[in-house]
Write an enzyme that holds these catalytic residues in place. Structure first.
Site, PDB file in Angstrom:
ATOM      1  N   SER A 131       0.837  -1.201   0.000  1.00 12.02           N
ATOM      2  CA  SER A 131       0.000   0.000   0.000  1.00 12.02           C
ATOM      3  C   SER A 131       0.878   1.259   0.000  1.00 12.02           C
ATOM      4  O   SER A 131       1.557   1.529  -0.986  1.00 12.02           O
ATOM      5  CB  SER A 131      -0.953  -0.032   1.197  1.00 12.02           C
ATOM      6  N   HIS A 173      -4.058  -0.701  -4.624  1.00 11.47           N
ATOM      7  CA  HIS A 173      -5.512  -0.911  -4.477  1.00 11.47           C
ATOM      8  C   HIS A 173      -6.187  -0.603  -5.817  1.00 11.47           C
ATOM      9  O   HIS A 173      -7.263   0.011  -5.865  1.00 11.47           O
ATOM     10  CB  HIS A 173      -6.087   0.001  -3.389  1.00 11.47           C
ATOM     11  N   GLU A 200      -5.124  -5.341  -5.120  1.00  9.65           N
ATOM     12  CA  GLU A 200      -4.951  -5.841  -3.758  1.00  9.65           C
ATOM     13  C   GLU A 200      -4.599  -7.333  -3.766  1.00  9.65           C
ATOM     14  O   GLU A 200      -4.974  -8.080  -4.676  1.00  9.65           O
ATOM     15  CB  GLU A 200      -6.230  -5.603  -2.954  1.00  9.65           C
TER      16      GLU A 200
END
Length: 290
Positions: A131, A173, A200
């Site tokens: 992330s 994401h 993801e």
């Protein structure tokens, strides 16, 4: 583009599996030395360093790693901490958790820890990030931006990243948050030709100018090296961006990509190359007449 570093990168699109097979984290551990790995977990991006750090420690220990160290740097002064620098010097793998990528650069960039990380990376260690820990990998990173919208200059904000993988833009994401518009906007505004949108529970492993996709999602590769038209120089900040001639590759688990040639590495191409090489090796030498 090409990278001259000898280390490996494991760049994760976020929300990686930590309870089941842990395919991505397992690969990070394997490449970091397996049971002999010495892993440092960097919690600088998160506001919950103890909780997040302990969670990754449990995962890595469950996979058999006995030497796991958490390094939490809240302030820039922490980036000169002797014990943290020693841990990085001894590490075989360094893992950046998720959170806010701006915290990573504001606390660590151009510090002793930053220098130590790049030194160890050039010596061959593995650096992973999920992330926010993925977003910070290029030399220019996406700090924030709108998803699920068409490309416009205003929808993405860029700042200097940590430069472990320069010359690209990374978004995370990706499919889950509809971020293709902001990645296109980011690539169009930067002097780079490649953008990587990582889903993801999906990662790219970068080694020797090649990357391999692992995980349950896909990686979207945007290549603007042969773009035929853009209105970037004529529009205002809130106006729609036009991009023509953009190349798009969708790469699921097991697919590879060559950063030097900017092309996917396909099995048919590899097989044809091997056949050509084998044929050439088996051809008899013909001596010319004197």
């Amino acid at each position: 583009m090409a990278t001259d570093s000898s280390g490996q990168l494991v760049i994760i699109g976020g929300a990686e599996d930590k309870e089941g097979d842990c395919t991505i984290l397992r690969e990070f551990v394997r490449r970091s030395g397996g049971l002999q790995a010495r892993i440092v977990v960097m919690t600088v991006a998160t506001e919950l360093p103890r909780e997040v750090g302990d969670n990754y420690t449990r995962v890595f220990e469950r996979l058999g790693v006995e030497n796991v160290r958490i390094v939490d740097t809240v302030y820039r002064e922490d980036a000169t901490d002797a014990s943290a620098l020693e841990a990085i010097e001894k590490a075989t793998g360094v893992f950046f958790t998720g959170g806010d990528q701006a915290r990573i650069t504001s606390v660590l960039k151009d510090t002793e820890i930053d220098q130590a990380l790049h030194k160890r990376f050039s010596e061959g260690i593995v650096i992973g990030g999920t992330s926010a820990g993925a977003a910070m990998m290029p030399d220019m990173m996406i700090v924030e931006g709108d998803g699920e919208t068409n490309p416009r200059v205003e929808i993405v904000t860029m700042e200097p990243g940590m430069a472990f993988l320069p010359g690209v833009v990374i978004d995370q994401h990706f499919a889950q948050r509809g971020r293709i518009g902001r990645l296109l906007s980011a690539v169009a505004q930067q002097p780079v030709v490649l953008g990587f949108g990582i889903d993801e529970n999906t990662a790219i492993v970068v080694n020797n100018n090649q990357l391999e996709v692992i995980g349950e999602g896909a990686v979207t590769v945007i290549d603007v090296s042969d773009i035929t038209h853009t209105n970037l120089g004529q529009i205002l900040k809130d106006e729609d961006l036009a991009l023509c001639g953009v190349k798009l590759h969708i790469l699921p688990h097991g697919y590879r990509f060559d950063l030097s040639t900017r092309k996917p590495i396909l099995e048919d191409d590899a097989a044809n190359t091997n056949q050509t090489q084998n044929a050439s090796e088996q051809m008899p030498l013909v001596e010319s007449a004197s």
